[in-house]
Motif scaffolding. Structure first.
Motif, PDB file in Angstrom:
ATOM      1  N   SER A  37      22.196  55.483  35.837  1.00  0.00           N
ATOM      2  CA  SER A  37      23.323  54.898  36.565  1.00  0.00           C
ATOM      3  C   SER A  37      24.243  54.161  35.603  1.00  0.00           C
ATOM      4  O   SER A  37      23.779  53.458  34.714  1.00  0.00           O
ATOM      5  N   SER A  38      25.546  54.316  35.814  1.00  0.00           N
ATOM      6  CA  SER A  38      26.505  53.612  34.959  1.00  0.00           C
ATOM      7  C   SER A  38      26.786  52.211  35.459  1.00  0.00           C
ATOM      8  O   SER A  38      27.287  51.376  34.720  1.00  0.00           O
ATOM      9  N   GLY A  39      26.473  51.962  36.732  1.00  0.00           N
ATOM     10  CA  GLY A  39      26.796  50.659  37.306  1.00  0.00           C
ATOM     11  C   GLY A  39      28.285  50.506  37.561  1.00  0.00           C
ATOM     12  O   GLY A  39      28.780  49.405  37.736  1.00  0.00           O
ATOM     13  N   ALA A  40      29.003  51.629  37.567  1.00  0.00           N
ATOM     14  CA  ALA A  40      30.455  51.578  37.751  1.00  0.00           C
ATOM     15  C   ALA A  40      30.892  52.582  38.812  1.00  0.00           C
ATOM     16  O   ALA A  40      30.279  53.623  38.980  1.00  0.00           O
ATOM     17  N   VAL A  41      31.935  52.220  39.506  1.00  0.00           N
ATOM     18  CA  VAL A  41      32.584  53.111  40.455  1.00  0.00           C
ATOM     19  C   VAL A  41      33.989  53.345  39.926  1.00  0.00           C
ATOM     20  O   VAL A  41      34.642  52.420  39.448  1.00  0.00           O
ATOM     21  N   GLY A  42      34.438  54.572  39.994  1.00  0.00           N
ATOM     22  CA  GLY A  42      35.786  54.890  39.543  1.00  0.00           C
ATOM     23  C   GLY A  42      36.756  54.930  40.711  1.00  0.00           C
ATOM     24  O   GLY A  42      36.397  55.346  41.808  1.00  0.00           O
ATOM     25  N   MET A  43      37.946  54.449  40.463  1.00  0.00           N
ATOM     26  CA  MET A  43      39.007  54.563  41.462  1.00  0.00           C
ATOM     27  C   MET A  43      40.154  55.316  40.822  1.00  0.00           C
ATOM     28  O   MET A  43      40.678  54.901  39.789  1.00  0.00           O
ATOM     29  N   VAL A  44      40.484  56.458  41.408  1.00  0.00           N
ATOM     30  CA  VAL A  44      41.610  57.247  40.933  1.00  0.00           C
ATOM     31  C   VAL A  44      42.789  56.859  41.812  1.00  0.00           C
ATOM     32  O   VAL A  44      42.836  57.198  42.995  1.00  0.00           O
ATOM     33  N   HIS A  45      43.681  56.107  41.232  1.00  0.00           N
ATOM     34  CA  HIS A  45      44.820  55.583  41.986  1.00  0.00           C
ATOM     35  C   HIS A  45      46.058  55.655  41.102  1.00  0.00           C
ATOM     36  O   HIS A  45      46.418  54.691  40.429  1.00  0.00           O
ATOM     37  N   PRO A  46      46.690  56.842  41.055  1.00  0.00           N
ATOM     38  CA  PRO A  46      47.882  56.979  40.212  1.00  0.00           C
ATOM     39  C   PRO A  46      48.944  55.962  40.627  1.00  0.00           C
ATOM     40  O   PRO A  46      49.364  55.935  41.779  1.00  0.00           O
ATOM     41  N   ILE A  47      49.298  55.117  39.711  1.00  0.00           N
ATOM     42  CA  ILE A  47      50.314  54.103  39.986  1.00  0.00           C
ATOM     43  C   ILE A  47      51.540  54.470  39.160  1.00  0.00           C
ATOM     44  O   ILE A  47      51.718  54.003  38.036  1.00  0.00           O
ATOM     45  N   LEU A  48      52.322  55.363  39.720  1.00  0.00           N
ATOM     46  CA  LEU A  48      53.512  55.830  39.011  1.00  0.00           C
ATOM     47  C   LEU A  48      54.625  54.800  39.068  1.00  0.00           C
ATOM     48  O   LEU A  48      55.416  54.667  38.148  1.00  0.00           O
ATOM     49  N   HIS A  49      54.688  54.077  40.172  1.00  0.00           N
ATOM     50  CA  HIS A  49      55.701  53.037  40.357  1.00  0.00           C
ATOM     51  C   HIS A  49      54.990  51.795  40.874  1.00  0.00           C
ATOM     52  O   HIS A  49      54.776  51.662  42.083  1.00  0.00           O
ATOM     53  N   PRO A  50      54.556  50.900  39.973  1.00  0.00           N
ATOM     54  CA  PRO A  50      53.797  49.722  40.406  1.00  0.00           C
ATOM     55  C   PRO A  50      54.555  48.893  41.446  1.00  0.00           C
ATOM     56  O   PRO A  50      55.742  48.648  41.311  1.00  0.00           O
ATOM     57  N   THR A  51      53.829  48.530  42.488  1.00  0.00           N
ATOM     58  CA  THR A  51      54.378  47.643  43.507  1.00  0.00           C
ATOM     59  C   THR A  51      53.353  46.558  43.774  1.00  0.00           C
ATOM     60  O   THR A  51      52.185  46.660  43.374  1.00  0.00           O
ATOM     61  N   TYR A  52      53.774  45.556  44.496  1.00  0.00           N
ATOM     62  CA  TYR A  52      52.865  44.472  44.858  1.00  0.00           C
ATOM     63  C   TYR A  52      51.695  45.014  45.676  1.00  0.00           C
ATOM     64  O   TYR A  52      50.553  44.635  45.465  1.00  0.00           O
ATOM     65  N   VAL A  53      51.971  45.944  46.584  1.00  0.00           N
ATOM     66  CA  VAL A  53      50.923  46.506  47.440  1.00  0.00           C
ATOM     67  C   VAL A  53      49.894  47.254  46.597  1.00  0.00           C
ATOM     68  O   VAL A  53      48.688  47.098  46.798  1.00  0.00           O
ATOM     69  N   ASN A  54      50.348  48.064  45.633  1.00  0.00           N
ATOM     70  CA  ASN A  54      49.415  48.769  44.740  1.00  0.00           C
ATOM     71  C   ASN A  54      48.491  47.789  44.045  1.00  0.00           C
ATOM     72  O   ASN A  54      47.273  47.956  44.035  1.00  0.00           O
ATOM     73  N   LYS A  63      37.409  42.932  43.754  1.00  0.00           N
ATOM     74  CA  LYS A  63      36.626  41.800  44.277  1.00  0.00           C
ATOM     75  C   LYS A  63      35.463  42.277  45.131  1.00  0.00           C
ATOM     76  O   LYS A  63      34.367  41.740  45.066  1.00  0.00           O
ATOM     77  N   VAL A  64      35.694  43.307  45.938  1.00  0.00           N
ATOM     78  CA  VAL A  64      34.643  43.841  46.806  1.00  0.00           C
ATOM     79  C   VAL A  64      33.557  44.510  45.973  1.00  0.00           C
ATOM     80  O   VAL A  64      32.370  44.288  46.189  1.00  0.00           O
ATOM     81  N   LEU A  65      33.956  45.327  45.018  1.00  0.00           N
ATOM     82  CA  LEU A  65      32.995  46.094  44.235  1.00  0.00           C
ATOM     83  C   LEU A  65      32.238  45.268  43.211  1.00  0.00           C
ATOM     84  O   LEU A  65      31.104  45.591  42.877  1.00  0.00           O
ATOM     85  N   GLN A  66      32.838  44.205  42.702  1.00  0.00           N
ATOM     86  CA  GLN A  66      32.235  43.486  41.571  1.00  0.00           C
ATOM     87  C   GLN A  66      30.895  42.844  41.913  1.00  0.00           C
ATOM     88  O   GLN A  66      30.154  42.467  41.020  1.00  0.00           O
ATOM     89  N   LYS A  67      30.575  42.754  43.185  1.00  0.00           N
ATOM     90  CA  LYS A  67      29.281  42.194  43.553  1.00  0.00           C
ATOM     91  C   LYS A  67      28.135  43.093  43.100  1.00  0.00           C
ATOM     92  O   LYS A  67      27.043  42.628  42.843  1.00  0.00           O
ATOM     93  N   LYS A  68      28.411  44.396  43.006  1.00  0.00           N
ATOM     94  CA  LYS A  68      27.360  45.325  42.601  1.00  0.00           C
ATOM     95  C   LYS A  68      27.774  46.268  41.473  1.00  0.00           C
ATOM     96  O   LYS A  68      26.936  46.748  40.734  1.00  0.00           O
ATOM     97  N   TYR A  69      29.066  46.540  41.359  1.00  0.00           N
ATOM     98  CA  TYR A  69      29.535  47.527  40.392  1.00  0.00           C
ATOM     99  C   TYR A  69      30.704  47.002  39.565  1.00  0.00           C
ATOM    100  O   TYR A  69      31.436  46.131  39.995  1.00  0.00           O
TER     101      TYR A  69
END
Length: 116
Positions: A37-54, A63-69
């Protein structure tokens, strides 16, 4: 070090002294080989135009994942073969794919594997 096996207080004391003296730090790569196990989860989230919501979404997910990954964020668009390589190289244990389409070839490629 794992605490899974009983050892005497004297042995524990000597091990802890050696850890301190040698400035020992666990090797994550060695641990990955042992546990598979790598202990990591990947998130593929292309951020072509960064916004506050992204950015807020990424921070919240972290914050949610850091408790375990650990979270590995992939911000460039990735083709199915690239996603499979991420798993093949044991970088992450699972992927969260953002900005998918109804018949997304990335999702279809991953469904044919055992990767979560």
């Amino acid at each position: 070090l794992s605490g899974k096996r009983p050892i005497s207080g004297e042995v524990r004391k000597r091990v802890n002294e050696a850890i301190k003296e040698l400035a020992f730090r666990p090797n994550r790569a060695a641990s990955q080989l042992r546990t598979g196990s790598s202990g990591a989860v990947g998130m593929v989230h292309p951020i072509l135009h960064p916004t506050y919501v992204n950015l807020e979404f990424v921070v919240t997910a972290t914050k949610v994942l850091q408790k375990k990954y650990a979270l590995s964020l992939f911000t460039k668009p990735m083709k199915p073969r690239e996603l499979l390589n991420v798993f093949g190289e044991n970088h992450v244990d699972g992927l969260i794919i953002m900005q998918t389409t109804r018949l997304d070839p990335r999702v279809e490629a991953l469904r044919k594997t055992e990767y979560p």
